[in-house]
Design an enzyme around this catalytic site. Structure first.
Site: not given
Length: 348
Positions: A93, A117, A160, A190, A219, A338
């Site tokens: 995506e 996460c 990813g 990121s 992050s 997000c």
């Protein structure tokens, strides 16, 4: 199959010469491949090329792109999420985020993610594989085509962990900069932070790109090691203080400030004492904190921090001398925000 997407003008000139054509034929391919106003979708559409040359390219399995469109989801705020299929039947995506003056492309670097996460949907299905340069760049073409607008900004914040695909990442950034004419300063990478990879990113950026001007976004999502380990399993391998030390060195080497992404989870990391702890952790070097609203995913029961609490947290950081902002969530009603990207509707 050989993909032309990601080839430089010199690469395309060489291909033309190898087929007995003049070098300018390669430049014609380059213009039709990367120029937003003249872009073609296939070799057949480049009608300025001799028919024989076009047939040769097709017979040798040269391609213009890697992906196909499976589904698209338009959010009420204009954010567009695209579900794309790869040639090996995987799904990825990407998201187009429009504002009044720009169009930001949120790109994926892998099919799935190995980091798991706890607040993110992408890692729930694990990692399938990393994406090739052409597959990363093709996401830009799809976003521009679907939104009828040239992409102005790039964020590697999709599916990813970019630093686990660092070679393809940097080659993609080089093409985005040189071929798509998007400044490095409009590109953000990121990462959840991988041991030894922040310094490697700096080193390889100078080798591959000649400079390192994109924004590095960490992050972080926690003010101490205990909280970070609870929500980011990989944090056990990379202490939060070591991350900050490596970021300080990164700033010294590149001259670029680091952005710290901080997802606000109610009752987990959003107390004022956490703000104080965070400011003490990162003070004294060139950085910015980006507070992020949590976006719901089905598998977990985290809750959004109330806006009033988030504002108090932001003020506390600001009063401590920390450069801080609050990122507005986009596309959450279509799972395009997000932490919400995943391999939805995958073809079996």
């Amino acid at each position: 199959m050989k993909n032309l997407l990601g080839c430089s003008v010199k690469d395309l000139e060489k291909i033309a010469l190898n087929y007995g054509q003049a070098a300018f034929r390669g430049r014609q391919i380059y213009n039709w491949l990367y120029n937003y106003k003249n872009r073609s979708k296939s070799i057949d559409e480049i009608n300025v090329l001799p028919l024989k040359f076009r047939d040769q390219l097709k017979n040798e399995a040269f391609l213009f792109g890697e992906l196909t469109l499976k589904e698209k989801y338009l959010a009420t705020d204009g954010t567009l999420k695209l579900l794309l299929n790869t040639r090996d039947n995987e799904s990825v995506e990407c998201v187009g985020i429009p504002t009044e003056k720009r169009l930001t492309a949120c790109l994926s670097s892998q099919v799935g993610c190995p980091m798991d996460c706890k607040f993110c949907a992408t890692g729930k299905e694990g990692l399938k594989r990393s994406l090739k340069v052409s597959e990363i760049l093709d996401q830009i073409l799809f976003i521009e085509n679907q939104m009828n607008q040239k992409v102005s900004n790039i964020v590697f914040m999709g599916m990813g962990e970019p630093l686990l695909n660092i070679d393809e990442l940097l080659l993609s950034i080089r093409s985005i900069n040189e071929d798509f004419a998007i400044s490095q300063r409009k590109i953000t990478v990121s990462t959840v932070a991988i041991p030894k990879m922040i310094s490697k990113l700096s080193e390889l950026s100078f080798q591959v790109l000649g400079k390192c001007q994109f924004t590095l976004a960490i992050s972080l999502h926690a003010s101490n090691q205990k909280i970070r380990e609870a929500i980011i399993p990989s944090a056990k391998n990379y202490h939060i203080k070591n991350i900050i030390d490596d970021c300080r060195e990164y700033v010294r080497e590149t001259g670029r400030r680091v952005s710290f992404e901080y997802l606000m989870l109610h009752g987990v990391n959003d107390k004022l004492e956490h703000a104080d702890e965070l400011s003490n952790l990162i003070k004294g070097f060139q950085c910015h904190v980006n507070l992020i609203q949590y976006n719901h995913i089905e598998e977990v029961e985290f809750k959004q921090t109330p806006i009033k609490n988030a504002q108090l947290f932001q003020t506390r950081l600001s009063n401590s001398g920390i450069n801080v902002s609050f990122r507005k969530s986009r596309g959450s009603d279509r799972n395009a925000a997000c932490g919400q990207l995943r391999q939805n509707d995958k073809i079996k």
